[in-house]
Design a protein around this motif. Structure first.
Motif, PDB file in Angstrom:
ATOM      1  N   PHE A 313      -4.528   3.414   1.798  1.00 60.01           N
ATOM      2  CA  PHE A 313      -5.496   3.767   0.769  1.00 60.01           C
ATOM      3  C   PHE A 313      -4.786   4.351  -0.449  1.00 60.01           C
ATOM      4  N   ALA A 314      -3.820   5.245  -0.185  1.00 62.59           N
ATOM      5  CA  ALA A 314      -3.092   5.875  -1.293  1.00 62.59           C
ATOM      6  C   ALA A 314      -2.315   4.829  -2.078  1.00 62.59           C
ATOM      7  N   CYS A 315      -1.660   3.929  -1.341  1.00 69.73           N
ATOM      8  CA  CYS A 315      -0.857   2.883  -2.001  1.00 69.73           C
ATOM      9  C   CYS A 315      -1.766   1.979  -2.836  1.00 69.73           C
ATOM     10  N   ALA A 316      -2.913   1.587  -2.241  1.00 69.33           N
ATOM     11  CA  ALA A 316      -3.845   0.710  -2.954  1.00 69.33           C
ATOM     12  C   ALA A 316      -4.371   1.408  -4.206  1.00 69.33           C
ATOM     13  N   ALA A 317      -4.727   2.699  -4.069  1.00 70.27           N
ATOM     14  CA  ALA A 317      -5.278   3.441  -5.214  1.00 70.27           C
ATOM     15  C   ALA A 317      -4.246   3.525  -6.346  1.00 70.27           C
TER      16      ALA A 317
END
Lengths: 340, 320
Positions: A313-317
């Motif tokens: 999620f962090a990487c995608a965000a």
């Protein structure tokens, strides 16, 4: 049998860091006395020679820790007679170093659960002597085949192709020392192959004192059962040499002669050192091993689903923000490029 | 607490390059956004009020000297252009003529470094009209040969058939930001759009031309395809799915032994290795020589030139 300290009568263990017998109670070194050296009991139920407590052993255990007094007991009948090992490689890596090796390796594995190497859990790591058969073998190849070799070149406006047909004869031989065949059913072959190679320069004549402080196991099946495993390693080796010698040719015909012979010239039974850490996660058992001689690691490391999701999620965000900013700054340039 | 800190540190270290790249780009974007503060966002689009007070004709943009439009159409076109200027931040001027320009301003014409052929009479007219009447959204064009000032476009359509060629000529002249932006291809396309209805519906042709300018010159927010707005989210979802679908566990297993690991040093012996030639066959194939054709280079700018008055303009013309 067990090893007692002649100064304080406590159980002495082999210390890989000091490479000596060590008494954890009075810090004495090499003050060991071998006790209860009689061979007798061969039953499942055993009596601790130190505290007389009764406990049970499994079919292949050769060293156990008494559940009552925690002394290490080497089962006489499992290290003598047909089970007497010829050789042993003593542990060279202490538990603390094995743990730090795992911690170092774990840096590459982001998604391992946070508790994977917690102090409380990793303290349960056990040193084990794993049974191996070591085979010396002689291999020979007698091979004959028809093959072709093709080469092409250009001259003027012509392209030339030369096809030469050969009769190839190959006779070669090689000898192999200590081809390993792990003789425990508990460990997977893929695991043991990842832990190898051991350095056999440090192999010693078997001495039971090296087993004090560690768990041990006898071979699970007779030596003949592992012979094919070792033989195939020798065949693969000599076979790859043969293949390399034919690399310049295109071999399509059936060989006129194809004899690969592998003969066993010697065989030893040895105990090799491995640190074993078992971790339970998400209803599954994960076994991780560290070579007790050189620190190579093998095994499966679990993934935490929560960590995977959070990282994903962090990487995608971050990518969303990054690309949005990028298009925001260079949007007019992109649209111009698209028009071109 | 130690575990949380340790995991946070690992997270930061793992994503450090991505975190830095994202932070830098975000910062640049914020600075870029703030740099446009003088451009007030109107209806979510970039816009600033024209600062040019030196226009000779004030707010008039349509000069229908050839009477191709009705008075109502002229009014409507003026309004249409006014809206388009808000989107493009350009002056958009349309001039229709019906006269020969062969003898137009010979002194001005003589100052051009190029030969002025009949198809370029309209170019000369457009350049001079622009410069003399102080057009330019930001300010009247400074005639120093740079492309920094006088943002806008002017379309000159002369319906008079020049006797030398018997053709009607049209010119699209670009100045300032439009000159930088417009390529030759874009000029051609914009004129093509004007020509589609020029004979049957002149008002519509003018509107098509203005629409073409808007499409090419409006800031990216209006023109960047929708795909680019949803692309980051698509990539984000792909990354998330990729993370979640990856294997449940890692294998720490690297096989370090090979077939030769156990071979005794110097024990490998080749007692016989013979390659006996049985047969050899050589074939030849004729390969005809290849001829390469020359490549055509194309391109070029958007018709850049310095006008007789010293101003930098771009542009291109069509005829019918």
């Amino acid at each position: 049998m067990n090893f007692q300290c002649k100064n304080c009568n406590a159980n002495m263990i082999y210390d890989p860091g000091r490479k000596k017998m060590y008494c954890p109670y009075c810090d004495s070194l090499d003050s060991d006395v071998r006790m209860n050296d009689q061979t007798a009991d061969i039953s499942i139920s055993r009596i601790c020679p130190s505290c007389s407590g009764e406990f049970e052993v499994t079919e292949f255990q050769s060293t156990v820790q008494c559940p009552f007094c925690s002394n290490y007991i080497i089962l006489n009948d499992r290290v003598s007679g047909k089970y007497r090992p010829d050789n042993i490689i003593p542990f060279a890596i202490p538990k603390e170093k094995a743990i730090s090796i795992l911690e170092y390796d774990l840096d590459d594995y982001l998604f391992a659960p946070a508790s994977f190497l917690s102090k409380k859990k990793v303290e349960k790591m056990q040193g084990r002597y794993v049974p191996y058969f070591l085979y010396d073998m002689d291999a020979a190849v007698d091979y004959e085949v028809n093959a072709t070799k093709t080469r092409s070149w250009s001259e003027g406006n012509y392209r030339y192709t030369e096809v030469s047909k050969y009769h190839l004869i190959r006779k070669m031989s090689a000898s192999y020392d200590r081809i390993t065949a792990e003789a425990s059913d508990e460990m997977l072959d893929s695991m043991t192959e990842s832990l190898e190679p051991f350095d056999f320069k440090e192999i010693e004549e078997f001495n039971p004192k090296y087993m004090s402080g560690f768990y041990g196991e006898v071979y699970n099946q007779p030596p003949e059962a592992f012979l094919d495993k070792a033989r195939s390693k020798a065949e693969n080796s000599i076979g790859s040499r043969l293949k390399a010698s034919l690399a310049d040719f295109s071999v399509k015909d059936t060989p006129k002669k194809n004899e690969i012979t592998v003969k066993q010239s010697d065989r030893k039974y040895a105990l090799l050192p491995v640190w074993h850490y078992r971790y339970l996660y998400d209803y599954r058992v994960y076994d991780i091993y560290v070579n007790g001689q050189n620190g190579q690691t093998a095994g499966d490391i679990p993934k935490s689903k929560l960590k995977v999701f959070l990282y994903g999620f962090a990487c995608a965000a971050m990518w969303v923000v990054l690309l949005d900013s990028l298009f925001g700054i260079f949007g007019s340039l992109i649209s111009r490029l698209l028009e071109i | 607490m130690d575990i949380v800190l340790k995991e946070a540190k690992r997270f930061v270290m793992h994503f450090l390059p991505l975190i830095i790249a994202t932070a830098v780009l975000l910062l640049l974007y914020i600075l870029y956004y703030n740099g446009q503060a003088d451009r007030v966002a109107e209806n979510g689009k970039w816009y600033y009020d024209s600062t040019n007070t030196g226009r000779v004709y004030g707010e008039q943009r349509v000069f229908d000297y050839a009477d191709k439009l009705t008075p109502d159409e002229e009014t409507e076109l003026e309004q249409y252009i006014h809206e388009a200027e808000k989107k493009t931040i350009l002056d958009i001027v349309i001039v229709t003529l019906n006269e020969s320009l062969a003898d137009y301003e010979p002194e001005y014409k003589a100052a051009y470094s190029m030969e002025i052929t009949p198809d370029r009479y309209v170019m000369v007219y457009g350049d001079k009209f622009w410069e003399d009447n102080g057009f330019g959204y930001d300010c009247p064009q400074v005639l120093d040969g740079t492309t920094d000032t006088g943002d806008g476009v002017i379309l000159v359509d002369n319906c008079f058939r020049e006797p030398e060629t018997g053709k009607v000529y049209t010119w699209l002249c670009t100045t300032g930001r439009a000159e930088v932006r417009y390529s030759e291809l874009m000029i051609d396309e914009n004129l093509d759009e004007f020509y589609v209805h020029v004979d049957d519906d002149y008002f519509r042709a003018c509107c098509d031309f203005v629409d073409g300018v808007v499409r090419r010159m409006a800031p990216y927010e209006q023109k960047l395809p929708t795909f680019f707005h949803i692309l980051p989210f698509i990539i984000g979802v792909i990354i998330l799915v990729w993370y979640c679908k990856s294997d449940r566990s890692f294998a720490l297993n690297v096989k370090r032994v090979n077939a030769d690991t156990f071979m005794r040093p110097d024990s490998y012996k080749v007692s016989r290795s013979e390659d006996i030639l049985i047969d050899k066959n050589v074939t030849s194939t004729y390969v005809p020589p290849s001829y390469s054709s020359g490549t055509r280079s194309g391109g070029g700018g958007g018709g850049h030139h310095i006008s007789g008055g010293g101003g930098s303009h771009g542009g291109g013309g069509h005829s019918r």
